[in-house]
Design an enzyme around this catalytic site. Sequence first.
Site, PDB file in Angstrom:
ATOM      1  CB  THR A 268      44.606  37.139  46.179  1.00  0.00           C
ATOM      2  OG1 THR A 268      44.154  35.992  45.659  1.00  0.00           O
ATOM      3  CG2 THR A 268      45.991  37.101  46.827  1.00  0.00           C
ATOM      4  CG  HIS A 444      62.825  47.034  11.968  1.00  0.00           C
ATOM      5  ND1 HIS A 444      61.966  46.330  12.347  1.00  0.00           N
ATOM      6  CD2 HIS A 444      64.018  46.565  11.405  1.00  0.00           C
ATOM      7  CE1 HIS A 444      62.171  44.922  11.863  1.00  0.00           C
ATOM      8  NE2 HIS A 444      63.442  45.301  11.357  1.00  0.00           N
TER       9      HIS A 444
HETATM   10  P1  NAI Z   1      41.042  41.744  42.886  1.00  0.00           P
HETATM   11  O1  NAI Z   1      39.853  42.865  43.278  1.00  0.00           O
HETATM   12  O2  NAI Z   1      41.850  42.217  41.654  1.00  0.00           O
HETATM   13  O3  NAI Z   1      40.483  40.171  42.685  1.00  0.00           O
HETATM   14  C1  NAI Z   1      39.635  39.658  43.733  1.00  0.00           C
HETATM   15  C2  NAI Z   1      39.314  38.394  43.006  1.00  0.00           C
HETATM   16  O4  NAI Z   1      38.903  37.588  43.988  1.00  0.00           O
HETATM   17  C3  NAI Z   1      38.261  38.563  42.038  1.00  0.00           C
HETATM   18  O5  NAI Z   1      37.996  38.182  40.820  1.00  0.00           O
HETATM   19  C4  NAI Z   1      36.786  38.030  42.758  1.00  0.00           C
HETATM   20  O6  NAI Z   1      35.735  37.686  41.999  1.00  0.00           O
HETATM   21  C5  NAI Z   1      37.380  37.038  43.568  1.00  0.00           C
HETATM   22  N1  NAI Z   1      36.873  36.488  44.804  1.00  0.00           N
HETATM   23  C6  NAI Z   1      36.012  37.446  45.810  1.00  0.00           C
HETATM   24  N2  NAI Z   1      35.543  36.560  46.840  1.00  0.00           N
HETATM   25  C7  NAI Z   1      36.071  35.337  46.502  1.00  0.00           C
HETATM   26  C8  NAI Z   1      35.768  34.253  47.080  1.00  0.00           C
HETATM   27  N3  NAI Z   1      34.890  33.756  48.166  1.00  0.00           N
HETATM   28  N4  NAI Z   1      36.131  32.878  46.464  1.00  0.00           N
HETATM   29  C9  NAI Z   1      36.767  32.913  45.244  1.00  0.00           C
HETATM   30  N5  NAI Z   1      36.915  34.016  44.526  1.00  0.00           N
HETATM   31  C10 NAI Z   1      36.574  35.399  45.221  1.00  0.00           C
HETATM   32  O7  NAI Z   1      41.990  41.780  44.359  1.00  0.00           O
HETATM   33  P2  NAI Z   1      43.660  41.437  44.306  1.00  0.00           P
HETATM   34  O8  NAI Z   1      44.016  40.372  43.639  1.00  0.00           O
HETATM   35  O9  NAI Z   1      43.474  41.111  46.128  1.00  0.00           O
HETATM   36  O10 NAI Z   1      44.111  43.070  44.046  1.00  0.00           O
HETATM   37  C11 NAI Z   1      43.706  44.046  45.074  1.00  0.00           C
HETATM   38  C12 NAI Z   1      44.175  45.247  44.455  1.00  0.00           C
HETATM   39  O11 NAI Z   1      45.690  45.648  44.547  1.00  0.00           O
HETATM   40  C13 NAI Z   1      43.554  45.137  42.793  1.00  0.00           C
HETATM   41  O12 NAI Z   1      42.296  45.824  42.438  1.00  0.00           O
HETATM   42  C14 NAI Z   1      44.567  46.036  42.259  1.00  0.00           C
HETATM   43  O13 NAI Z   1      44.220  47.320  42.160  1.00  0.00           O
HETATM   44  C15 NAI Z   1      45.854  46.252  43.374  1.00  0.00           C
HETATM   45  N6  NAI Z   1      47.109  45.365  42.625  1.00  0.00           N
HETATM   46  C16 NAI Z   1      47.415  45.933  41.484  1.00  0.00           C
HETATM   47  C17 NAI Z   1      48.695  45.680  40.935  1.00  0.00           C
HETATM   48  C18 NAI Z   1      49.417  46.040  39.525  1.00  0.00           C
HETATM   49  O14 NAI Z   1      48.985  46.967  39.424  1.00  0.00           O
HETATM   50  N7  NAI Z   1      50.052  45.284  39.016  1.00  0.00           N
HETATM   51  C19 NAI Z   1      49.277  44.210  41.405  1.00  0.00           C
HETATM   52  C20 NAI Z   1      48.378  43.728  42.496  1.00  0.00           C
HETATM   53  C21 NAI Z   1      47.425  44.489  43.095  1.00  0.00           C
END
Ligand code: NAI
Length: 481
Positions: A268, A444
Amino acid sequence: MSMYDVCVIGSGPGGYVAAIRSAQLGLKTAIIEREDLGGVCLNVGCIPSKAMITAAHFLHRMQHDGPTMGITASKIDFDMKQLKTWKQSVCDKMSGGVNQLLKGNSVDIIMGEAQWKSKTEIIVKTKDGSKSVAAKNFIVATGSRPIEIPGFQADEKDVVTSTGALDFEEVPKKMVVIGGGYIGLEIGSYMQGLGSEVHVLEAADGLLKGMADPDCVQVVARKLKKKGVQVHLGAFAKSWKKSGKQLEVTAEIKGKKEAIAADKILLTVGRKPNSDEMDFKKVGVQVDEKGFVKINAQCRTSIPNIYAIGDVAGQPMLAHKASHEGVLAAEVIAGKNRVYDAKTVPAVIFVDPEIASAGWTEEECKANGYADLKVGKFPFGANGRAVSMMETDGFVKIIANASNNVVLGVHIVGPEASNLISEAALAIEMGATLEDLALTIHPHPTLGETMMEAAEATLGHAIHIIQKPLRKPANGASANA
Ligand code: NAI
């Protein structure tokens, strides 16, 4: 071949909303979908993950909070196969609902993959061949997909993306999560709740870096630690291998090589826009260096009759932003004079406790020229409803412009943060002040009172916490401003 007024490509929360709104406005509308109606959100994203999170939370509460309330069971059984069946029934219900809504609004649904033929025509590869669809306007809502890193290619068996993780037959005994962002922490948290030993490898020096208020993240990080999730910061996943059924991930953690055993590896590390699958060059639609389709404030691309919305058209990649843009694009096509002028796109991270935000963090306020701020917090521990729910971790934090008390940001970590944040989004959209929130009578006993008290706290006089007086009145009585 009939000519549509609008052809929407992709049926996620951007696309299906755009199609329904187009039809409501009297436009002859078609929607194209290559997989399931509802897109990632309804089928392999927001909705199924929330079903799993609900189940894990329920299980945790039965195991940990039940006995304090006098509720005990001799044995609490948990069956992952049944959970998967229920989760799927939730997705099917939602996807079926989209089908009914589209049909009820006379939108033609065409299942297949679209490719440009010209600016006014696409070819849809269906399961029986191909079909040509002509339209005066197109709304591209093709979404995004997970990215991969060198050495880790998702096969959805050993190395899984969110799609594979939501489809596990069994709870993996050990799971290594690569990336401590939105998806990694949401899935990692519920998997831990269902019984997995979870390791999170995050390259940055903090979880959810730049994605949430740092004070809120601290509360979640503490809870993850308490629950036994092993978070490794400054950790880069390098490679993995398999011997027998056992997997092993090699990571460089703060410069040191380490091996971590796993049954599943969850990847992810972000998502990328699905703009490379349709040949945009062919029709002259411009795409930026990150792969996002370039749009203006009316969601129009560089080709006037082609619009783009949602994840494919830029950050934030959030379902509700996509839906908002879907309505906007449909209304622009119908001749309404609308532009994207939202002041805030609220965001929720469904971890434990939930994090939700609207508006700016303190850092963002300063970057936007607001140096003089009022910041106040109200803890859930001082709210009667939260105490009666046994969910007291977290707080509501409000940031306001010190010169006029206009609310600039609200950051919540705590129970039902996801539901509470809508009031903050409305406040920010309406340019509300701290007084507007503080003087609105909140019922409340509810969690919603925390918003009112956080506004009072920011003004210096919350009732249910002891605050240092901001100034002494002339008569010497102790009171706040
Ligand atoms: P993300 O962008 O939230 O997080 C990716 C993380 O991976 C970052 O903290 C980064 O530093 C880390 N990373 C990158 N390369 C790495 C490596 N080689 N080794 C270790 N760590 C590494 O991406 P994610 O979780 O895949 O989600 C993508 C998008 O999906 C989010 O930006 C969000 O917009 C959307 N999303 C929204 C949700 C919600 O609204 N509740 C729930 C799930 C996703």
